[in-house]
Enzyme design. Structure first.
Site, PDB file in Angstrom:
ATOM      1  N   LYS A  83       0.859  -1.185   0.000  1.00 30.71           N
ATOM      2  CA  LYS A  83       0.000   0.000   0.000  1.00 30.71           C
ATOM      3  C   LYS A  83       0.898   1.238   0.000  1.00 30.71           C
ATOM      4  CE  LYS A  83      -4.469   0.803   2.188  1.00 30.71           C
ATOM      5  NZ  LYS A  83      -5.245   0.581   3.406  1.00 30.71           N
TER       6      LYS A  83
HETATM    7  O1  G3P Z   1      -9.551   1.454   3.966  1.00 29.85           O
HETATM    8  C1  G3P Z   1      -9.381   2.751   4.423  1.00 29.85           C
HETATM    9  C2  G3P Z   1     -10.130   2.901   5.675  1.00 29.85           C
HETATM   10  O2  G3P Z   1      -9.515   2.177   6.687  1.00 29.85           O
HETATM   11  C3  G3P Z   1     -10.383   4.277   6.107  1.00 29.85           C
HETATM   12  O3  G3P Z   1     -11.570   4.212   6.768  1.00 29.85           O
HETATM   13  O4  G3P Z   1     -13.276   4.959   8.319  1.00 29.85           O
HETATM   14  O5  G3P Z   1     -10.870   5.573   8.711  1.00 29.85           O
HETATM   15  O6  G3P Z   1     -12.161   6.633   6.877  1.00 29.85           O
HETATM   16  P1  G3P Z   1     -11.995   5.422   7.724  1.00 29.85           P
END
Ligand code: G3P
Length: 214
Positions: A83
C-alpha cells in the site's frame, strides 16, 4: 464484487472468514495501532489465515524508502500487496514495484484524476475513500462512479477498491456502480446480514414449529 475486510483484528477476520466473506484484507497504520499488536506478527498471522491479497501500508515519504519497506513486507507472506500513498514519490514506487510484478494498492485517493494517475503508474488497486469524502460534505460515491467510467473508457486493468466504507448503503452503492472490491470493517460487514423481516420471520417459524416439531 469482492469483499475485503478492513481491519487488523484477527478475531474479526476469523469470524468473517468462517462465513466465506473474506476475499482479502486491508490494513493501515491506524488499524495496526487499534489492534495493539506487533505489526509483523499480525500481518504474518493474517497472511497465513487468508489466501487472498493482504494490503500492508508503507510509511516512508520517498520512493526509495517505500521500495525498501516493500522488500521487507513481501517476506511476511506470499499474498502481500504494498500500500502506497497517493504522492509523486508514491507513484515512482508503484511504477518500480509493478515492473517487478509486486502488487500495489494506492491509498488516500480522493479524486478520479488521482485514480487515473495511479492506474497509469501500474497500480493493481486504487483505494478511493468514500466515507471521508462524505465527512466533508462531498458525495463520496460519486468518485467511484467516475473512476469506473474512466477505467472502462480506457480498459484500464487497475481494480477499484472502495474504501472508508462505513455503512450498508456504501456497500450497496459500491456494488451498484461496479466497484471491483469493497473493503469493510467487521462491524459493518455483520450489519449486512440484518433485516427486521428476516428476524421476525425466524421468530414466527420457530413459534409455529413448537406446535409440531419434536
Ligand atoms: O480502507 C481505508 C479505511 O480504513 C479508512 O476508513 O473509516 O478511517 O475513513 P476510515
Amino acid at each position: 464484487m469482492k469483499f475485503f475486510i478492513d481491519t487488523a483484528d484477527i478475531s474479526g477476520i476469523k469470524k468473517a472468514h468462517e462465513m466465506g466473506l473474506v476475499d482479502g484484507v486491508t490494513t493501515n497504520p491506524s488499524l495496526i495501532k487499534k489492534a495493539g499488536r506487533d505489526h509483523e506478527q499480525t500481518i504474518r498471522e493474517i497472511s497465513a489465515l487468508i489466501p487472498g491479497p493482504i494490503s500492508v501500508e508503507t510509511l516512508s515519504d520517498t520512493a526509495e524508502g517505500m521500495i525498501k519497506e516493500a522488500d521487507t513486507y513481501i517476506t511476511w507472506g506470499s499474498n502481500i500487496v504494498i500500500k502506497v500513498v497517493m504522492t509523486p514519490e508514491g507513484m515512482k514506487a508503484v511504477r518500480a514495484l509493478s515492473a517487478r510484478g509486486i502488487k500495489t494498492n494506492v491509498t488516500l485517493i480522493f479524486s478520479p484524476l488521482q485514480a487515473l494517475i495511479a492506474a497509469k503508474s501500474g497500480a493493481t488497486y486504487v483505494s478511493p475513500f468514500v466515507g471521508r469524502l462524505d465527512d466533508i460534505g462531498q458525495v463520496g460515491m460519486e468518485i467511484i462512479t467516475q473512476i469506473r467510467q474512466i477505467f472502462d473508457n480506457y480498459s484500464l486493468p487497475t481494480q477499484i477498491l472502495a474504501a472508508s466504507i462505513r455503512n450498508p448503503i456504501h456497500m450497496l452503492d459500491s456494488a451498484l456502480v461496479g466497484a471491483d472490491v469493497a473493503t469493510v470493517p467487521p462491524a459493518t460487514l455483520f450489519q449486512l446480514f440484518k433485516h427486521p423481516l428476516t428476524e421476525s420471520g425466524i421468530a414466527t417459524f420457530m413459534e409455529d414449529a413448537k406446535a409440531w416439531a419434536i
